[in-house]
Design an enzyme around this catalytic site. Structure first.
Site, PDB file in Angstrom:
ATOM      1  N   GLY A  47       0.867  -1.119   0.161  1.00  0.00           N
ATOM      2  CA  GLY A  47      -0.063  -0.240  -0.087  1.00  0.00           C
ATOM      3  C   GLY A  47       0.864   1.312  -0.044  1.00  0.00           C
ATOM      4  N   GLN A 195      -5.703  -8.785  -2.019  1.00  0.00           N
ATOM      5  CA  GLN A 195      -5.866  -7.729  -1.123  1.00  0.00           C
ATOM      6  C   GLN A 195      -7.346  -7.447  -0.675  1.00  0.00           C
ATOM      7  OE1 GLN A 195      -3.694  -7.756  -3.691  1.00  0.00           O
ATOM      8  NE2 GLN A 195      -1.858  -6.685  -3.498  1.00  0.00           N
ATOM      9  N   ASP A 236      -1.343   4.367  -6.452  1.00  0.00           N
ATOM     10  CA  ASP A 236       0.017   4.391  -5.979  1.00  0.00           C
ATOM     11  C   ASP A 236       0.863   5.529  -6.480  1.00  0.00           C
ATOM     12  OD1 ASP A 236      -1.223   1.557  -6.043  1.00  0.00           O
ATOM     13  OD2 ASP A 236       0.472   1.534  -4.720  1.00  0.00           O
TER      14      ASP A 236
HETATM   15  O1  MRU Z   1       0.217  -4.120  -4.322  1.00  0.00           O
HETATM   16  P1  MRU Z   1       0.053  -3.356  -3.252  1.00  0.00           P
HETATM   17  O2  MRU Z   1      -0.722  -4.412  -2.231  1.00  0.00           O
HETATM   18  O3  MRU Z   1       1.034  -2.464  -2.481  1.00  0.00           O
HETATM   19  O4  MRU Z   1      -0.991  -2.268  -4.124  1.00  0.00           O
HETATM   20  C1  MRU Z   1      -1.724  -1.413  -3.378  1.00  0.00           C
HETATM   21  C2  MRU Z   1      -2.833  -0.682  -3.946  1.00  0.00           C
HETATM   22  O5  MRU Z   1      -2.764  -0.562  -5.270  1.00  0.00           O
HETATM   23  C3  MRU Z   1      -3.636   0.386  -3.408  1.00  0.00           C
HETATM   24  O6  MRU Z   1      -4.603   0.471  -3.923  1.00  0.00           O
HETATM   25  C4  MRU Z   1      -2.869   1.776  -3.223  1.00  0.00           C
HETATM   26  O7  MRU Z   1      -1.468   1.456  -2.509  1.00  0.00           O
HETATM   27  C5  MRU Z   1      -3.423   2.884  -3.037  1.00  0.00           C
HETATM   28  S1  MRU Z   1      -4.293   2.829  -1.330  1.00  0.00           S
HETATM   29  C6  MRU Z   1      -3.348   2.972  -0.289  1.00  0.00           C
END
Ligand code: MRU
Length: 347
Positions: A47, A195, A236
Site C-alpha cells: 500500500g 488484498q 500508487d
Molecule cells: O501491491 P499493493 O498491495 O502494494 O497495491 C496497493 C494498491 O494498489 C492500493 O490500492 C494503493 O496503494 C493505494 S491505497 C493506499
C-alpha cells in the site's frame, strides 16, 4: 493499530505481517534497514502510504545501524541506504517521496552524528503521524460524496493496512460509516494477491461495515444492473494530468463505471501525486513473479496445468477521463486535472 510503527523501548521498526492475514495477526520487528527493504519487496507491508511510512523508519534504522562518528560518514551511509530502499518496489511514489524527505533532513541537520540520528527518527515519526492526520482529513472530504444507502465497489486494500492508519478509499468508507451512513461494500477480491478478500474484508469486519466479496470480474455485472452507486479506489502514483495508476483491475472497473454513469472516485493523498510525470504511461509498472498467479487452488486442487506460465502485472493506468474526481487531503479535485491538481499539491 498502525500498520508500521517505531518501538521506542527496543529502538526497532515494527509492522503487521500482511502476508499472513486474515489467518493470523502477527507483528514482526526489524533492526536493519535492508530487512525493511526486503519486507517492502515481499509485501510484508504494502500500500503506497504504508510503504512510505516503512521507508521513513527504515532510514531511521539505517542511521542507527551505522557506527559512523562524524556527520559526513553518517550522511554517506544514509545515502547508500536510501539508494537500496528506493528500488524495493517501483510503482508507489510514496517510497521515493519519503526517502527524499529523510535525505533532506540528513543534508540539513547540523551538530553531531547522534543529533542526526535523533533527527532522522523524528522525521520518520512525523511522516507516520502526518499520514494518519492526512487520511482522516481526506476521508472527511470523500465521505461527503457518499450518500446514505449507497452500495460501493472498492478495489484492492486501501485501509489502515495500506497506510500508516485509517486509509485512503477505505478511510472514506470508514468515515462515512462512522457518520451513521448506511452503506454496503462490494469488495473486489483483487487477484492475484487477494488484498480485497484477505485484507479489506478483514478490516471491514473490524469496523462492523456490511460487505460482500465479489470476484473482480463480477464488478461489471453489478454496475450494469444498477446495484452500485459509487466506485472508490486509491492510487500508487497519479500523474500530473490525473491518470491514476493503481492495483491491476482498476482500469476495467473504472471503464465499467463510466459506461454505466456511476461516479468513480480516486482517493489520493498529495504525497502520491507525481507532478514530474505528465501522464500515466510514464509511470513504471511493476511486474511480479508468475507464482503469485499460478499458485491459486480451487477447492484444494490446482487451478492451472503443471507447466503453465503466467504474466503478473501488478498495476494499471486508469486514464483521467474515467475518473470523476480525485479526493485529496486538501479538497476534492475535479477535471481539468492538469490545471486543478497542481493547485492542491504542496499546500
Ligand atoms: O501491491 P499493493 O498491495 O502494494 O497495491 C496497493 C494498491 O494498489 C492500493 O490500492 C494503493 O496503494 C493505494 S491505497 C493506499
Amino acid at each position: 493499530m498502525r500498520a508500521v510503527f517505531w518501538d521506542y523501548e527496543k529502538n526497532e521498526t515494527k509492522m503487521i505481517d500482511q502476508r499472513l492475514l486474515p489467518e493470523s495477526f502477527e507483528i514482526v520487528s526489524f533492526q536493519h534497514y535492508a530487512d525493511v527493504g526486503k519486507a517492502i519487496t515481499d509485501m510484508v507491508i504494502r500500500g503506497a502510504p504504508a510503504i512510505g511510512g516503512a521507508a521513513g523508519f527504515g532510514m531511521a534504522l539505517a542511521a542507527m545501524e551505522s557506527d559512523a562518528r562524524d556527520l559526513a560518514s553518517l550522511r554517506t551511509y544514509i545515502q547508500l541506504a536510501s539508494d537500496k530502499l528506493r528500488v524495493a518496489r517501483p510503482t508507489a511514489v510514496n517510497l521515493a517521496w519519503a526517502l527524499d524527505r529523510m535525505l533532506a533532513v540528513a543534508d540539513t541537520v547540523e551538530g553531531s552524528a547522534d543529533d542526526l540520528r535523533e533527527a532522522m527518527l523524528k522525521e520518520a515519526q512525523a511522516i507516520a503521524d502526518e499520514d494518519v492526520e492526512i487520511n482522516k482529513r481526506m476521508a472527511e472530504y470523500g465521505a461527503a460524496l457518499i450518500e446514505d444507502g449507497d452500495t460501493i465497489i472498492h478495489h484492492c486494500n486501501t485501509g489502515s493496512l495500506a497506510t500508516v492508519d485509517w486509509g485512503t478509499a477505505l478511510g472514506v468508507i470508514h468515515t462515512a460509516h462512522e457518520q451513521g451512513k448506511n452503506i454496503h461494500v462490494l469488495v473486489d477480491e483483487t487477484r492475484p494477491r487477494l488484498q480485497g478478500s484477505r485484507l479489506t474484508a478483514w478490516e471491514l469486519e473490524q469496523y462492523g461495515i456490511p460487505y460482500d466479496i465479489i470476484s473482480d470480474n463480477m464488478a461489471g455485472h453489478f454496475l450494469h444492473t444498477g446495484q452500485v452507486q459509487r466506485v472508490v479506489f486509491g492510487s500508487d502514483r497519479t500523474a500530473a494530468n490525473g491518470d491514476v495508476v493503481n492495483k491491476i483491475g482498476t482500469y476495467m472497473l473504472a471503464l465499467a463505471a463510466k459506461d454505466n454513469d456511476i461516479p468513480a472516485y480516486a482517493v489520493v493523498p498529495t504525497s502520491t501525486v507525481d507532478l514530474s510525470l505528465a501522464y500515466g504511461g510514464l509511470i513504471p509498472i511493476e511486474e511480479r513473479g508468475q507464482e503469485e498467479v499460478l499458485s491459486l487452488e480451487l477447492l484444494g486442487r490446482k487451478a492451472s496445468p503443471e507447466n503453465a506460465t503466467a504474466r503478473n502485472i501488478a498495476f494499471d493506468v486508469t486514464p483521467h477521463r474515467l475518473v470523476t474526481a480525485i479526493v485529496t487531503e486538501n479538497g476534492v479535485v475535479y477535471p481539468p486535472f492538469t490545471e486543478n491538481l497542481k493547485k492542491v499539491v504542496g499546500l
